[in-house]
Write an enzyme that holds these catalytic residues in place. Structure first.
Site, PDB file in Angstrom:
ATOM      1  N   ASP A  37       2.016 -20.531  13.854  1.00  5.61           N
ATOM      2  CA  ASP A  37       2.406 -20.856  12.467  1.00  5.61           C
ATOM      3  C   ASP A  37       3.828 -20.270  12.312  1.00  5.61           C
ATOM      4  OD1 ASP A  37       1.710 -22.181   9.878  1.00  5.61           O
ATOM      5  OD2 ASP A  37       2.371 -20.308   9.265  1.00  5.61           O
ATOM      6  N   TYR A  62      10.974 -19.221   7.071  1.00  5.62           N
ATOM      7  CA  TYR A  62      10.747 -17.609   7.891  1.00  5.62           C
ATOM      8  C   TYR A  62      12.209 -17.292   8.630  1.00  5.62           C
ATOM      9  CZ  TYR A  62       5.894 -18.594   6.686  1.00  5.62           C
ATOM     10  OH  TYR A  62       4.682 -18.898   6.280  1.00  5.62           O
ATOM     11  N   LYS A  68       7.240 -25.631   8.652  1.00  7.57           N
ATOM     12  CA  LYS A  68       7.185 -26.340   7.217  1.00  7.57           C
ATOM     13  C   LYS A  68       8.405 -26.616   6.601  1.00  7.57           C
ATOM     14  CE  LYS A  68       3.242 -22.828   7.036  1.00  7.57           C
ATOM     15  NZ  LYS A  68       3.869 -21.552   7.503  1.00  7.57           N
ATOM     16  N   HIS A 113       5.719 -27.001   2.651  1.00  8.31           N
ATOM     17  CA  HIS A 113       5.496 -25.767   2.297  1.00  8.31           C
ATOM     18  C   HIS A 113       4.734 -25.571   1.079  1.00  8.31           C
ATOM     19  CE1 HIS A 113       6.672 -21.414   3.885  1.00  8.31           C
ATOM     20  NE2 HIS A 113       5.678 -21.308   3.206  1.00  8.31           N
TER      21      HIS A 113
HETATM   22  N1  LIG Z   1       2.016 -21.389   3.655  1.00 11.45           N
HETATM   23  C1  LIG Z   1       2.081 -20.294   2.942  1.00 11.45           C
HETATM   24  O1  LIG Z   1       2.411 -20.445   1.704  1.00 11.45           O
HETATM   25  C2  LIG Z   1       2.080 -18.983   3.468  1.00 11.45           C
HETATM   26  C3  LIG Z   1       1.704 -18.952   4.897  1.00 11.45           C
HETATM   27  N2  LIG Z   1       1.455 -17.813   5.521  1.00 11.45           N
HETATM   28  C4  LIG Z   1       1.151 -17.628   6.922  1.00 11.45           C
HETATM   29  O2  LIG Z   1      -0.317 -17.138   7.145  1.00 11.45           O
HETATM   30  C5  LIG Z   1       0.362 -16.069   8.186  1.00 11.45           C
HETATM   31  C6  LIG Z   1      -0.651 -14.924   7.910  1.00 11.45           C
HETATM   32  O3  LIG Z   1      -0.404 -14.196   6.687  1.00 11.45           O
HETATM   33  P1  LIG Z   1       0.233 -12.755   6.449  1.00 11.45           P
HETATM   34  O4  LIG Z   1       0.669 -13.025   5.113  1.00 11.45           O
HETATM   35  O5  LIG Z   1       1.302 -12.684   7.651  1.00 11.45           O
HETATM   36  O6  LIG Z   1      -0.938 -11.681   6.367  1.00 11.45           O
HETATM   37  P2  LIG Z   1      -2.028 -11.471   7.100  1.00 11.45           P
HETATM   38  O7  LIG Z   1      -3.373 -11.690   6.068  1.00 11.45           O
HETATM   39  O8  LIG Z   1      -2.323 -12.163   8.747  1.00 11.45           O
HETATM   40  O9  LIG Z   1      -1.948  -9.897   7.411  1.00 11.45           O
HETATM   41  C7  LIG Z   1      -1.156  -9.258   8.103  1.00 11.45           C
HETATM   42  C8  LIG Z   1      -1.122  -7.972   8.025  1.00 11.45           C
HETATM   43  O10 LIG Z   1      -2.462  -7.331   8.338  1.00 11.45           O
HETATM   44  C9  LIG Z   1      -2.237  -6.340   9.559  1.00 11.45           C
HETATM   45  N3  LIG Z   1      -3.361  -6.507  10.290  1.00 11.45           N
HETATM   46  C10 LIG Z   1      -3.469  -7.654  11.193  1.00 11.45           C
HETATM   47  N4  LIG Z   1      -4.564  -7.472  12.056  1.00 11.45           N
HETATM   48  C11 LIG Z   1      -5.250  -6.237  11.533  1.00 11.45           C
HETATM   49  C12 LIG Z   1      -6.319  -5.754  12.083  1.00 11.45           C
HETATM   50  N5  LIG Z   1      -7.279  -6.233  12.876  1.00 11.45           N
HETATM   51  N6  LIG Z   1      -6.912  -4.595  11.376  1.00 11.45           N
HETATM   52  C13 LIG Z   1      -6.044  -4.089  10.563  1.00 11.45           C
HETATM   53  N7  LIG Z   1      -4.627  -4.532   9.924  1.00 11.45           N
HETATM   54  C14 LIG Z   1      -4.467  -5.688  10.606  1.00 11.45           C
HETATM   55  C15 LIG Z   1      -1.075  -6.699   9.994  1.00 11.45           C
HETATM   56  O11 LIG Z   1      -0.456  -5.133  10.399  1.00 11.45           O
HETATM   57  P3  LIG Z   1       0.120  -5.107  11.950  1.00 11.45           P
HETATM   58  O12 LIG Z   1       0.986  -6.272  12.083  1.00 11.45           O
HETATM   59  O13 LIG Z   1       0.365  -3.689  12.015  1.00 11.45           O
HETATM   60  O14 LIG Z   1      -1.077  -5.437  12.657  1.00 11.45           O
HETATM   61  C16 LIG Z   1       0.074  -6.896   8.645  1.00 11.45           C
HETATM   62  O15 LIG Z   1       0.388  -6.057   7.970  1.00 11.45           O
HETATM   63  C17 LIG Z   1       1.631 -15.734   7.854  1.00 11.45           C
HETATM   64  O16 LIG Z   1       2.178 -14.766   9.010  1.00 11.45           O
HETATM   65  C18 LIG Z   1       2.137 -17.034   7.992  1.00 11.45           C
HETATM   66  O17 LIG Z   1       2.417 -17.630   9.181  1.00 11.45           O
HETATM   67  C19 LIG Z   1       1.505 -16.704   4.708  1.00 11.45           C
HETATM   68  C20 LIG Z   1       1.809 -16.389   3.326  1.00 11.45           C
HETATM   69  C21 LIG Z   1       2.151 -17.690   2.692  1.00 11.45           C
HETATM   70  O1  LIG Z   2       5.144 -16.901   3.727  1.00  7.90           O
HETATM   71  C1  LIG Z   2       4.916 -17.850   3.150  1.00  7.90           C
HETATM   72  O2  LIG Z   2       4.737 -18.865   3.687  1.00  7.90           O
HETATM   73  C2  LIG Z   2       5.368 -18.032   1.607  1.00  7.90           C
HETATM   74  O3  LIG Z   2       5.273 -19.088   1.206  1.00  7.90           O
HETATM   75  C3  LIG Z   2       5.858 -16.925   0.908  1.00  7.90           C
HETATM   76  O4  LIG Z   2       6.115 -17.343  -0.457  1.00  7.90           O
HETATM   77  C4  LIG Z   2       5.100 -15.862   0.846  1.00  7.90           C
HETATM   78  O5  LIG Z   2       3.813 -16.172   0.158  1.00  7.90           O
HETATM   79  C5  LIG Z   2       5.953 -14.633   0.529  1.00  7.90           C
HETATM   80  O6  LIG Z   2       6.623 -13.919   1.144  1.00  7.90           O
HETATM   81  C6  LIG Z   2       5.728 -13.831  -1.096  1.00  7.90           C
HETATM   82  O7  LIG Z   2       6.604 -12.988  -1.281  1.00  7.90           O
END
Ligand SMILES: NC(=O)C1=CN([C@@H]2O[C@H](COP(=O)(O)OP(=O)(O)OC[C@H]3O[C@@H](n4cnc5c(N)ncnc54)[C@H](OP(=O)(O)O)[C@@H]3O)[C@@H](O)[C@H]2O)C=CC1
Ligand SMILES: O=C(O)C(=O)[C@@H](O)[C@H](O)C(=O)CO
Length: 278
Positions: free
Chosen positions: A45, A50, A75, A108
């Site tokens: 993703d 990003y 996105k 997005h």
């Molecule tokens: N469409 C949208 O608006 C949005 C989309 N997204 C998408 O969703 C994805 C996932 O969400 P994201 O916000 O990154 O957060 P996540 O919920 O995936 O959490 C990521 C965090 O969790 C930690 N982590 C991962 N695996 C573990 C584990 N097994 N045990 C403990 N800690 C863990 C990671 O640290 P470490 O790296 O140290 O393991 C990191 O700090 C994003 O990367 C993005 O692609 C996110 C936000 C908004």
């Molecule tokens: O990470 C994403 O895909 C987002 O849409 C962001 O808005 C995300 O939720 C963020 O970074 C908020 O600070």
């Protein structure tokens, strides 16, 4: 390590666990994404906003896995919802990643204040017709936004990527998706690493099942029919997050996790009814 797959309404099969890449950029980002692919992730993703589609493309080229085995998502940002701008942005995404096509392309955020998401949706339909993307979907759309797409274009997305984790479980949105043949994809499934995994209920279930709290949470998503895209920079945690197919949570324990949700449980309070992101 392999994940199970789910078939979208348009026939595209995608893994039920993918890899999130927000904040993964540059050479460290390439390493993290490449290791995820080598560990078995096949759904990745990304997003124009990003600013890592180049990083993603480089990781794909460095990995031993063929492009055709991967499901690559990006996105469309809110600032490009005008029809022509949207098509140019999709082309720009492809140039950045140096790919010929995306498997999934999503709007997005709906950005309801401008309300141009129907125009953006028409551009995504055209991008699919032109072969720039295989499947089209949305992200952060509420039922009211989806209903408008349906009414004005006759075509609903095959997937909606929304915030979903035990603190905000999206029960009614997921029900709407199920009734309309839309797959729910959960963003920030692990609550962005902001402390949810040490909640006492999750720690107790972790002990009971002999699985980590992250595995308990990702299994809960899976049993609710949601695709998840956890992010981790650690190869060990990347593998941990893929390993959720050898146990099952009981109905009672699913209920305990469901009970952690609250209406104000969003990570940063980003309510798509009013939130704007460009
Ligand atoms: N469409 C949208 O608006 C949005 C989309 N997204 C998408 O969703 C994805 C996932 O969400 P994201 O916000 O990154 O957060 P996540 O919920 O995936 O959490 C990521 C965090 O969790 C930690 N982590 C991962 N695996 C573990 C584990 N097994 N045990 C403990 N800690 C863990 C990671 O640290 P470490 O790296 O140290 O393991 C990191 O700090 C994003 O990367 C993005 O692609 C996110 C936000 C908004
Ligand atoms: O990470 C994403 O895909 C987002 O849409 C962001 O808005 C995300 O939720 C963020 O970074 C908020 O600070």
């Amino acid at each position: 390590m392999e994940t199970e797959n789910i078939r979208l309404r348009d026939g595209l099969e995608i893994p039920v666990i993918g890899f999130g890449t927000v904040f993964l950029k540059g050479s460290e980002g390439v390493l993290a994404i490449r290791s995820a692919i080598e560990d078995g992730y096949r759904l990745i993703d990304s997003a124009y906003n990003y600013e890592n589609e180049g990083t993603l493309g480089e990781a794909i080229r460095q990995s031993p896995v063929g492009r055709e085995e991967l499901i690559i998502t990006s996105k469309l940002p809110g600032r490009y919802h005008d029809y022509d701008e949207a098509l140019k942005a999709i082309e720009e995404s492809l140039y950045r990643a140096q790919l010929d096509y995306f498997d999934l392309y999503l709007i997005h955020w709906p950005n309801p204040k401008e309300g141009k998401y129907v125009e953006a949706w028409k551009a995504l339909i055209e991008a699919k017709n032109r072969g720039l993307v295989r499947s089209i979907g949305v992200s952060n759309f509420l039922a009211e936004h989806l209903e408008r797409l349906d009414k004005e274009t006759g075509e609903l997305p095959v997937i909606n990527q929304i915030e979903m984790h035990p603190f905000f479980n999206q029960a009614s949105q997921r029900k709407w998706h199920e009734e309309h043949g839309i797959v729910t994809e959960a963003w920030s499934p692990l609550f962005r690493g902001r402390g949810m995994l040490s909640h006492e209920t999750l720690l107790a279930l972790s002990e009971q099942y002999g699985k980590t709290p992250a595995q308990i949470v990702l299994r809960w998503h899976h049993q609710h029919g949601a695709v998840t895209i956890p992010r981790s920079s650690s190869p060990e945690r990347q593998r941990e997050n893929l390993s959720i197919f050898d146990f099952e949570l009981s109905g009672e324990d699913m209920g305990k996790i469901d009970g952690l949700s609250s209406p104000d449980g969003r990570i940063d309070g980003q309510d798509p009814a009013v939130y704007q992101e460009f």
